[in-house]
Design a protein around this motif. Sequence first.
Motif, PDB file in Angstrom:
ATOM      1  N   SER A  44      -9.194   4.353 -12.365  1.00  0.00           N
ATOM      2  CA  SER A  44      -8.435   4.493 -11.128  1.00  0.00           C
ATOM      3  C   SER A  44      -7.779   5.869 -11.074  1.00  0.00           C
ATOM      4  O   SER A  44      -7.739   6.500 -10.023  1.00  0.00           O
ATOM      5  CB  SER A  44      -7.384   3.399 -11.054  1.00  0.00           C
ATOM      6  OG  SER A  44      -6.607   3.550  -9.905  1.00  0.00           O
TER       7      SER A  44
ATOM      8  N   LEU B 151     -10.281   8.518 -10.242  1.00  0.00           N
ATOM      9  CA  LEU B 151     -10.619   8.424  -8.822  1.00  0.00           C
ATOM     10  C   LEU B 151      -9.570   9.133  -7.984  1.00  0.00           C
ATOM     11  O   LEU B 151      -9.884   9.874  -7.050  1.00  0.00           O
ATOM     12  CB  LEU B 151     -10.723   6.945  -8.434  1.00  0.00           C
ATOM     13  CG  LEU B 151     -11.098   6.654  -6.995  1.00  0.00           C
ATOM     14  CD1 LEU B 151     -12.490   7.205  -6.702  1.00  0.00           C
ATOM     15  CD2 LEU B 151     -11.071   5.157  -6.733  1.00  0.00           C
TER      16      LEU B 151
ATOM     17  N   LEU C 269      -7.864   4.678   3.635  1.00  0.00           N
ATOM     18  CA  LEU C 269      -7.728   4.415   2.200  1.00  0.00           C
ATOM     19  C   LEU C 269      -6.908   3.153   1.995  1.00  0.00           C
ATOM     20  O   LEU C 269      -7.238   2.284   1.179  1.00  0.00           O
ATOM     21  CB  LEU C 269      -7.070   5.599   1.488  1.00  0.00           C
ATOM     22  CG  LEU C 269      -7.965   6.814   1.247  1.00  0.00           C
ATOM     23  CD1 LEU C 269      -7.164   7.977   0.684  1.00  0.00           C
ATOM     24  CD2 LEU C 269      -9.118   6.470   0.308  1.00  0.00           C
ATOM     25  N   LYS C 270      -5.825   3.036   2.779  1.00  0.00           N
ATOM     26  CA  LYS C 270      -4.979   1.853   2.645  1.00  0.00           C
ATOM     27  C   LYS C 270      -5.712   0.606   3.126  1.00  0.00           C
ATOM     28  O   LYS C 270      -5.622  -0.451   2.503  1.00  0.00           O
ATOM     29  CB  LYS C 270      -3.685   2.032   3.433  1.00  0.00           C
ATOM     30  CG  LYS C 270      -2.736   2.983   2.726  1.00  0.00           C
ATOM     31  CD  LYS C 270      -1.397   2.997   3.382  1.00  0.00           C
ATOM     32  CE  LYS C 270      -0.389   3.649   2.467  1.00  0.00           C
ATOM     33  NZ  LYS C 270       0.925   3.724   3.090  1.00  0.00           N
ATOM     34  N   ALA C 271      -6.451   0.726   4.236  1.00  0.00           N
ATOM     35  CA  ALA C 271      -7.155  -0.437   4.769  1.00  0.00           C
ATOM     36  C   ALA C 271      -8.226  -0.918   3.797  1.00  0.00           C
ATOM     37  O   ALA C 271      -8.518  -2.105   3.724  1.00  0.00           O
ATOM     38  CB  ALA C 271      -7.784  -0.092   6.113  1.00  0.00           C
TER      39      ALA C 271
ATOM     40  N   GLY D  44      -8.043  -0.773   0.552  1.00  0.00           N
ATOM     41  CA  GLY D  44      -7.555  -1.307  -0.714  1.00  0.00           C
ATOM     42  C   GLY D  44      -6.798  -0.355  -1.612  1.00  0.00           C
ATOM     43  O   GLY D  44      -6.465  -0.701  -2.737  1.00  0.00           O
ATOM     44  N   PHE D  45      -6.493   0.863  -1.125  1.00  0.00           N
ATOM     45  CA  PHE D  45      -5.627   1.729  -1.929  1.00  0.00           C
ATOM     46  C   PHE D  45      -4.186   1.386  -1.585  1.00  0.00           C
ATOM     47  O   PHE D  45      -3.838   1.252  -0.412  1.00  0.00           O
ATOM     48  CB  PHE D  45      -5.914   3.196  -1.626  1.00  0.00           C
ATOM     49  CG  PHE D  45      -7.206   3.683  -2.211  1.00  0.00           C
ATOM     50  CD1 PHE D  45      -7.220   4.410  -3.391  1.00  0.00           C
ATOM     51  CD2 PHE D  45      -8.413   3.392  -1.596  1.00  0.00           C
ATOM     52  CE1 PHE D  45      -8.418   4.849  -3.935  1.00  0.00           C
ATOM     53  CE2 PHE D  45      -9.613   3.826  -2.130  1.00  0.00           C
ATOM     54  CZ  PHE D  45      -9.619   4.552  -3.306  1.00  0.00           C
ATOM     55  N   SER D  46      -3.350   1.224  -2.607  1.00  0.00           N
ATOM     56  CA  SER D  46      -1.953   0.851  -2.344  1.00  0.00           C
ATOM     57  C   SER D  46      -1.141   2.101  -2.016  1.00  0.00           C
ATOM     58  O   SER D  46      -1.605   3.226  -2.183  1.00  0.00           O
ATOM     59  CB  SER D  46      -1.374   0.162  -3.567  1.00  0.00           C
ATOM     60  OG  SER D  46      -1.401   1.027  -4.665  1.00  0.00           O
ATOM     61  N   GLY D  47       0.080   1.884  -1.565  1.00  0.00           N
ATOM     62  CA  GLY D  47       0.995   2.986  -1.292  1.00  0.00           C
ATOM     63  C   GLY D  47       1.174   3.859  -2.524  1.00  0.00           C
ATOM     64  O   GLY D  47       1.228   5.083  -2.433  1.00  0.00           O
ATOM     65  N   LYS D  48       1.230   3.206  -3.674  1.00  0.00           N
ATOM     66  CA  LYS D  48       1.383   3.928  -4.934  1.00  0.00           C
ATOM     67  C   LYS D  48       0.218   4.881  -5.169  1.00  0.00           C
ATOM     68  O   LYS D  48       0.406   6.013  -5.598  1.00  0.00           O
ATOM     69  CB  LYS D  48       1.431   2.908  -6.080  1.00  0.00           C
ATOM     70  CG  LYS D  48       2.655   3.037  -6.968  1.00  0.00           C
ATOM     71  CD  LYS D  48       2.494   2.101  -8.150  1.00  0.00           C
ATOM     72  CE  LYS D  48       3.814   1.455  -8.491  1.00  0.00           C
ATOM     73  NZ  LYS D  48       3.642   0.222  -9.248  1.00  0.00           N
ATOM     74  N   ASP D  49      -0.980   4.389  -4.885  1.00  0.00           N
ATOM     75  CA  ASP D  49      -2.169   5.229  -5.081  1.00  0.00           C
ATOM     76  C   ASP D  49      -2.098   6.463  -4.190  1.00  0.00           C
ATOM     77  O   ASP D  49      -2.368   7.581  -4.639  1.00  0.00           O
ATOM     78  CB  ASP D  49      -3.444   4.442  -4.739  1.00  0.00           C
ATOM     79  CG  ASP D  49      -3.687   3.308  -5.716  1.00  0.00           C
ATOM     80  OD1 ASP D  49      -3.267   3.447  -6.881  1.00  0.00           O
ATOM     81  OD2 ASP D  49      -4.274   2.287  -5.304  1.00  0.00           O
TER      82      ASP D  49
END
Lengths: 419, 228
Positions: free
Chosen positions: A2, A5, A320-322, A324-329
């Motif tokens: 991760s 990435l 990216l968020k939609a 599956g990337f979280s706010g943290k990512d």
Amino acid sequence: MSFLLIIRIAFALLMARWKQTLVAAIGIAFSITMFITLLGFMGGLNDMLDGLLLNRTPHIRLYNEIKAPETQPVNLLPGYQQHYNFVRSIKPKNERLQIYNIAAVEKALKEDNRVIGFAPKITAQVFYNVGATDLNGLINGIDVAGENKLFLFSDYVVAGNSSDLNTIPNSIILGKGVAEKTFTNIGDIIQVTTSKGESRQLKVVGFFQSGIQEIDKVQSYASLKTTQNLMVETGSYITDLQVKLNDLTQAPAMAKEYEKLFSVDAVDIQTANSQFETGSKVRTLISYAVGITLLIVAGFGIYNILNMMIYEKMDSIAILKATGFSGKDVNRIFLCIALTIGITGGITGLIMGLGLSSVIDQIPFNTPSLPTIKTYPVNYNPYFYIIGGIFALITTYFAGYFPSRKASKMDPVTIIRGK
Amino acid sequence: MSNATVILEARKISKYFHDPLTVQVLNEVSFSVNAGEFIAVIGKSGCGKSTLLYVLSTMDTDYEGNVFLKGENLKGKKDTELAKIRNNSIGFVFQFHYLLNEFTVIKNVMLPGLKKGEFSEKEVEHRAYEKLRILGIQDEALKMPNQLSGGQKQRVAIARALINNPLIIMGDEPTGNLDKKNSDIVFNIFSDLCKDFNQTLLIVTHDMEFAHKTQRIIEMEDGKIISG
Ligand SMILES: Nc1ncnc2c1ncn2[C@@H]1O[C@H](COP(=O)(O)OP(=O)(O)OP(=O)(O)O)[C@@H](O)[C@H]1O
Ligand SMILES: [Mg+2]
């Protein structure tokens, strides 16, 4: 996985705007370069100015001061012991400037492992006789070898040879200013008269220049023996012991200790030259302030480009968020961009700072008052480089922190609805 | 219907917007989606279709009622947990393709797969090619998104939605920007996915022709389901 990435995404975003990121990185590089150069130059200058004094100054000086005794006879009278007695106009009794029991003191110093070394010295108040006029002066009787080792005496001998003081009897090295005022050259004979009226003819074997005019106009150097002769004293007559320590900061405490132990007067370098340290400190402080200001300005550059990127890449953040990337990512992606700019800029800056410092180090710098300095002084203290590197990281981190947080908080629904 | 597996269930979902005035956009919406169903959601503009879809897709967490995905209540989950659920179980296709211009087509499709981290990069790449092949655009894999036509971009977006084999694909007017020909292509892809891979689909659309070709139509009006 991760993490890799995230770095890849960060890098792709960065490359898409490589011109702006390059400008931001150059900003950081430039400010680190200036930070390093400024501190290196100021540090070198400080060292030079400190050296000017510290090289010539013992860390502790042991001597005997002529002063009035603290207890007066009246205090010993039984009827007056409880009183506060005022005695006016006390005069010191006829005491000698000599350090008593010099052999024992020297032995104790030799055994003290906090001491690098010590050099005995005699100061003699004299007049230089030039024709009908007498010029005030001071002859330092020194142990040439010790003085060379501890206080780099020969560095300051600008003409002649310091070892001649030992080999040529009744020889003297004059201060440059003294030589000018008395119109003497090497090989000439100069007549001096002591405060007790003794006159001697001394052969001039060299000149010295300390860089401090007030000293060079008055002081001269001779060997211990020559000076003892001049003073009509025996070989045990020593007025000063100049002590050099391993650790300069221990000087005040050790001075007090020696005062008690040897019952002499002792003064440490900090007390004797308190104004000097203040000057160095202020100069260093100014350099840091300027350097850090430059860095903060560069930090705003990073802040700007990240903010711009975030507005430009709002769609990318949303998708990216939609997917599956979280706010943290997302936060990490933008911090990663900031730190990449900071690290590349910082490393480039450190290397360029080193380069610019060594260029300055090559520029000739000749001044008559500083005979040992040939080029501009530069200090390559690794500390500056470490601090510069750390500040670059901290600045970019903070410059990246707020935009990254904004990106991580962005609501994908709002962005997608906005389309 | 009772013996089919329920993939997604909405229970009494209400949603309010407070700016500038408090308005209720969704009013106790309840329905469930079974595995392998291809559903169209229709309704007048402004009736709350998109809003419902955002709630169901976990991107909007500010609602009343409950959403169950495979029996798991999504209420009160943390941002990172919801992100993981979207990554693993929900594929989203929007009216706009939202491809990242910095990456090639194949990398765009791979990104959610790489994020999931279940398979090696090689394996994810292999799977991404597989999806592109299903959608008939495997030849465009190494192009940049801006070198594709609108219809092709939308197909890449569908491939991206498929990469992690989601439980359900949600679409908010995925054919809204496309001409008749491309709309038909996309519809055929959806219906093939449903037929061949038993893929569950929930698609919001204004295209009545499109809607009538699906298995089930949910019609909304003023934040309520009126039929379906
Ligand atoms: N952020 C918001 N603040 C206030 N009201 C909003 C907001 N977003 C949407 N609405 C309102 O919510 C209602 C439903 O919007 P929604 O986007 O769900 O409609 P829709 O059915 O998708 O319409 P369309 O078919 O045109 O896309 C609309 O009346 C809209 O004005
Ligand atoms: Mg809508």
